[in-house]
Design a protein around this motif. Structure first.
Motif, short mmCIF file in Angstrom:
data_model
loop_
_atom_site.label_atom_id
_atom_site.label_comp_id
_atom_site.label_asym_id
_atom_site.label_seq_id
_atom_site.Cartn_x
_atom_site.Cartn_y
_atom_site.Cartn_z
N ASP A 9 3.64 -12.70 -78.80
CA ASP A 9 4.31 -13.94 -79.21
C ASP A 9 4.22 -14.05 -80.73
OD1 ASP A 9 5.36 -16.40 -79.63
OD2 ASP A 9 3.87 -17.52 -78.46
N PHE A 10 5.31 -13.71 -81.40
CA PHE A 10 5.30 -13.69 -82.85
C PHE A 10 5.23 -15.09 -83.45
CE2 PHE A 10 7.15 -9.57 -81.79
CZ PHE A 10 6.48 -8.74 -82.65
N THR A 11 5.54 -16.11 -82.68
CA THR A 11 5.45 -17.48 -83.21
C THR A 11 4.00 -17.87 -83.49
OG1 THR A 11 5.31 -18.51 -81.02
CG2 THR A 11 7.51 -18.16 -81.94
N LYS A 32 12.74 -31.66 -77.28
CA LYS A 32 11.99 -31.93 -76.05
C LYS A 32 11.81 -30.66 -75.23
CE LYS A 32 14.07 -33.56 -72.50
NZ LYS A 32 14.81 -34.40 -71.54
N ARG A 33 12.87 -29.84 -75.16
CA ARG A 33 12.76 -28.59 -74.39
C ARG A 33 11.78 -27.62 -75.05
NH1 ARG A 33 18.11 -30.17 -73.15
NH2 ARG A 33 18.91 -29.48 -75.18
N CYS A 34 11.76 -27.62 -76.37
CA CYS A 34 10.80 -26.74 -77.06
C CYS A 34 9.36 -27.16 -76.79
CB CYS A 34 11.07 -26.76 -78.57
SG CYS A 34 12.51 -25.82 -79.08
N SER A 35 9.15 -28.46 -76.65
CA SER A 35 7.78 -28.93 -76.40
C SER A 35 7.27 -28.50 -75.03
CB SER A 35 7.74 -30.46 -76.52
OG SER A 35 8.46 -31.08 -75.45
N LEU A 36 8.17 -28.04 -74.15
CA LEU A 36 7.76 -27.60 -72.82
C LEU A 36 7.49 -26.10 -72.76
CD1 LEU A 36 10.36 -29.62 -70.67
CD2 LEU A 36 8.00 -30.22 -71.20
N VAL A 37 7.68 -25.40 -73.87
CA VAL A 37 7.50 -23.95 -73.89
C VAL A 37 6.03 -23.58 -73.66
CG1 VAL A 37 7.61 -21.89 -75.35
CG2 VAL A 37 9.53 -23.51 -75.29
N CYS A 38 5.14 -24.22 -74.42
CA CYS A 38 3.71 -23.92 -74.29
C CYS A 38 2.92 -25.10 -74.83
CB CYS A 38 3.35 -22.63 -75.03
SG CYS A 38 3.65 -22.72 -76.81
N LEU A 42 3.87 -28.05 -77.67
CA LEU A 42 3.77 -29.45 -77.27
C LEU A 42 2.89 -30.23 -78.24
CD1 LEU A 42 4.26 -31.64 -75.01
CD2 LEU A 42 2.08 -30.90 -74.04
N PHE A 43 1.77 -29.62 -78.63
CA PHE A 43 0.84 -30.28 -79.55
C PHE A 43 1.46 -30.44 -80.94
CE2 PHE A 43 -2.49 -29.92 -82.79
CZ PHE A 43 -3.28 -31.01 -82.45
N VAL A 44 2.08 -29.38 -81.44
CA VAL A 44 2.68 -29.43 -82.78
C VAL A 44 3.80 -30.45 -82.84
CG1 VAL A 44 4.01 -28.11 -84.47
CG2 VAL A 44 2.03 -27.07 -83.38
N ASP A 45 4.62 -30.49 -81.79
CA ASP A 45 5.72 -31.46 -81.76
C ASP A 45 5.19 -32.89 -81.79
OD1 ASP A 45 8.41 -32.51 -81.29
OD2 ASP A 45 7.68 -32.94 -79.28
N GLY A 46 4.18 -33.15 -80.96
CA GLY A 46 3.62 -34.50 -80.90
C GLY A 46 2.94 -34.93 -82.19
N GLN A 47 2.23 -34.00 -82.82
CA GLN A 47 1.50 -34.33 -84.03
C GLN A 47 2.42 -34.56 -85.24
OE1 GLN A 47 -2.07 -34.58 -84.58
NE2 GLN A 47 -1.83 -34.90 -82.38
#
Length: 497
Positions: A9-11, A32-38, A42-47
Motif C-alpha cells: 500500500d503505497f499510500t 465519505k467513500r474514501c473514509s471507508l477504505v481503511c 477514516l481517522f485522517v478524514d475525521g481529524q
C-alpha cells in the motif's frame, strides 16, 4: 515487479497531512467513500474535517457523541432543520458546544426548539466564535446578548426572522457600561425582523462596526440611523433595503464620512434631497446602488451631486431611476475611475446616453443594460468606445437585435457579450439570494439512524465557478446585486480600497 511490491500500500508512504490535503479536493460523497477504505483513512478524514453541516432534527441527539468523536476538529458548523420537523433542543446544542470548543463559525437555521437558556450555555462554551448567523429560530434578545457577552472575538452577526425579538424584548447591546471600543464586532446584518429597533444600542455604540445591513425589517428606522450619525461611526458599508427610511435617515448616514459602499434599495420615502446630503459629505464613496422602485423621487438632481462630489466612484447601479443625458454625462465625465455600471428599467436611457458612456467612460470594464429603450445604434457605439470593457450584458431591450451582438463580438474579440437568446445564459443563471453550500458537506439521518454525509462535489463547484467567470455577467432575478458582489470581490486586487 515482485509479489511483495505488488501488494504494498503505497499510500502508507504519504504523511497524514498530505493525505488530508488530497481529501480536500474531493466532494462529500467521494470523501465519505474514501473514509471507508481503511481505518487510517477514516481517522485522517475525521481529524481534518473542519467544516460540517448537520440535519438538525431532534433524532440527531443520540448520534452526537459518536459523530464528534470522529469529527473532533470542526471549526465551522451549520445546523439546519426544515419546517415540518422538530429541531434539536437546548440539551443537544450544549452537547455540541462541549464537544466543539474551537468553533469559529456557526449557522443556525430553523432550530425552533432552542431557547434563550440553550444559547446562554452555548455562548459560555464557545468563546472562540467569530461568526454567528441565525435564522427562523425562537430564542430572543437574552440569547443574543449572551453571545455578545461571552464571545469576545465575535466579528460578524447575522440575524434573520428571529421570532423571540418582539415588542417587549429587552434591548440588545454589549455588556457593561455600553462602551464598545474593545469589541471585535465588524459586521451586523438584520433581516425580516418585527422589532429590529432593539438592536439600536448595539448598532449605535459599536465603534468598530464597519458593515451594517438592514433588509426588510418593519418599523421606522430613521431614529436608529440618526443615533448612528450622532456617534463616532467607523461604518464603511451600509445596505438599506425595503425599509421605512426617509431623507432624514439618509442625512444621518451622510454624517458617516467613511462610508465607501451604499445600497439604497426600494426605500420609497428617499429622494434627491437625501442623496445630495450623502454625496456632499461621503466623498469617499466607491460603490453606489440605487433601486428607485420607479417612484421618480431620485433622478438627475441627486445624481448630479454624486457626479460633483463622489469622484472616487468605481461602481454604480441604477434600477428604476429615470436618469437623463444630463446626469449620465456628468457622471461619465467626472467619475473617471468608474469600472462597473448597470442601468436597468429606465425609460430615459437611450442610444444618446449609451454613446455618451462609450465616449467618456474610459475605465469602464463591465456594463449592464437591461429593460432600457436602447437600439442597435447605441450598442454599436460601444465598438469604438470604452477601451477597457471586458463584459457587456444587454437584456430585455426589445429593439436590440441578436445580429448586433454577433457584430460586436467580431469587432472586439476580447469582449464577452451576453444578450437575450444566448445559449450560455441557462448555464450561468444563478439566483442572487441563494447560498453556496458546495463547501459544506451535510450530515443527515437515514432510515435506521446512521449518520450519512451528503453534499455536492467541490470539483463540480469549481468547474461551475470557472464557467461563470468566463461567461457570467449578471444572472438570476437579482442579477445586478449578485453579479456586482462577485465583480467587487474579483476586482479588489486591482482597485484602490
Amino acid at each position: 515487479m515482485d509479489l511483495g511490491t505488488k501488494d504494498r500500500d503505497f499510500t502508507l508512504d504519504l504523511p497524514p497531512e498530505c493525505l488530508a490535503h488530497v481529501f480536500q479536493y474531493l466532494g462529500a460523497g467521494d470523501r465519505k467513500r474514501c473514509s471507508l477504505v481503511c481505518k487510517r483513512w477514516l481517522f485522517v478524514d475525521g481529524q481534518n474535517r473542519h467544516r460540517l453541516s448537520l440535519d438538525a432534527r431532534a433524532e440527531i441527539f443520540s448520534f452526537l457523541t459518536s459523530m464528534f468523536n470522529r469529527f473532533d476538529s470542526v471549526t465551522k458548523l451549520a445546523l439546519r432543520c426544515d419546517r415540518k420537523s422538530v429541531s434539536l433542543s437546548d440539551e443537544a446544542l450544549v452537547t455540541i458546544s462541549v464537544r466543539c470548543l474551537n468553533l469559529s463559525r456557526v449557522k443556525l437555521r430553523g432550530c425552533r426548539e432552542i431557547t434563550d437558556l440553550g444559547m446562554v450555555e452555548f455562548a459560555r462554551n464557545c468563546k472562540n466564535l467569530k461568526k454567528l448567523s441565525v435564522g427562523s429560530c425562537n430564542f430572543g434578545a437574552k440569547g443574543v446578548n449572551a453571545m455578545l457577552e461571552h464571545c469576545k472575538l465575535l466579528e460578524e452577526l447575522s440575524v434573520k426572522r428571529l421570532r423571540g425579538i418582539h415588542e417587549a424584548a429587552e434591548l440588545i447591546q454589549l455588556p457593561g457600561d455600553g462602551s464598545s471600543s474593545s469589541s471585535s464586532l465588524r459586521s451586523i446584518c438584520l433581516k425580516e425582523l418585527v422589532n429590529g429597533q432593539v438592536f439600536e444600542p448595539l448598532v449605535a455604540s459599536t465603534k468598530t462596526l464597519k458593515t451594517l445591513k438592514i433588509i426588510r425589517c418593519l418599523g421606522d428606522w430613521d431614529k436608529v440611523l440618526q443615533m448612528i450619525g450622532e456617534g463616532d461611526s467607523s461604518l464603511s458599508e451600509i445596505h438599506l433595503e425595503r425599509l421605512q427610511v426617509s431623507d432624514f435617515g439618509l442625512s444621518a448616514i451622510s454624517k458617516c464620512s467613511k462610508v465607501e459602499t451604499l445600497h439604497i434599495v426600494k426605500t420609497p420615502e428617499c429622494s434627491n434631497f437625501g442623496l445630495i446630503d450623502v454625496a456632499e459629505r461621503c466623498m469617499l464613496l466607491r460603490k453606489l446602488h440605487i433601486d428607485g422602485w420607479r417612484t421618480n423621487k431620485i433622478g438627475d438632481e441627486g445624481l448630479l451631486a454624486v457626479a460633483r462630489h463622489c469622484l472616487n466612484l468605481q461602481e454604480l447601479v441604477l434600477i428604476g431611476v429615470n436618469a437623463t443625458h444630463k446626469s449620465i454625462s456628468a457622471i461619465a465625465s467626472n467619475c473617471e475611475k468608474l469600472e462597473r455600471l448597470a442601468l436597468c428599467g429606465s425609460g430615459t436611457i437611450g442610444d444618446t446616453e449609451i454613446a455618451c458612456i462609450a465616449k467618456k467612460c474610459g475605465a469602464l470594464r463591465k456594463f449592464c443594460i437591461k429593460g432600457c429603450p436602447v437600439s442597435d445604434l447605441g450598442i454599436e457605439a460601444l465598438a469604438a468606445g470604452c477601451p477597457n470593457l471586458v463584459k457587456l450584458k444587454v437584456k430585455k431591450c426589445k429593439v436590440v437585435t441578436g445580429e448586433i451582438g454577433e457584430w460586436l463580438r467580431e469587432q472586439r474579440r476580447t469582449l464577452v457579450v451576453s444578450m437575450d437568446g444566448d445559449e450560455t445564459e441557462a448555464t450561468v443563471a444563478v439566483d442572487g439570494e441563494s447560498e453556496t453550500a458546495s463547501e459544506e458537506p451535510r450530515v443527515g439521518q437515514t432510515g435506521g439512524g446512521v449518520a450519512e454525509i451528503v453534499g455536492s462535489s467541490n470539483s463540480g463547484g469549481s468547474r461551475l465557478a470557472t464557467i461563470r467567470s468566463k461567461f457570467g455577467f449578471f444572472a438570476g432575478r437579482n442579477l445586478v446585486s449578485c453579479r456586482f458582489r462577485r465583480w467587487s470581490h474579483n476586482d479588489n486586487g486591482s482597485s484602490s480600497t
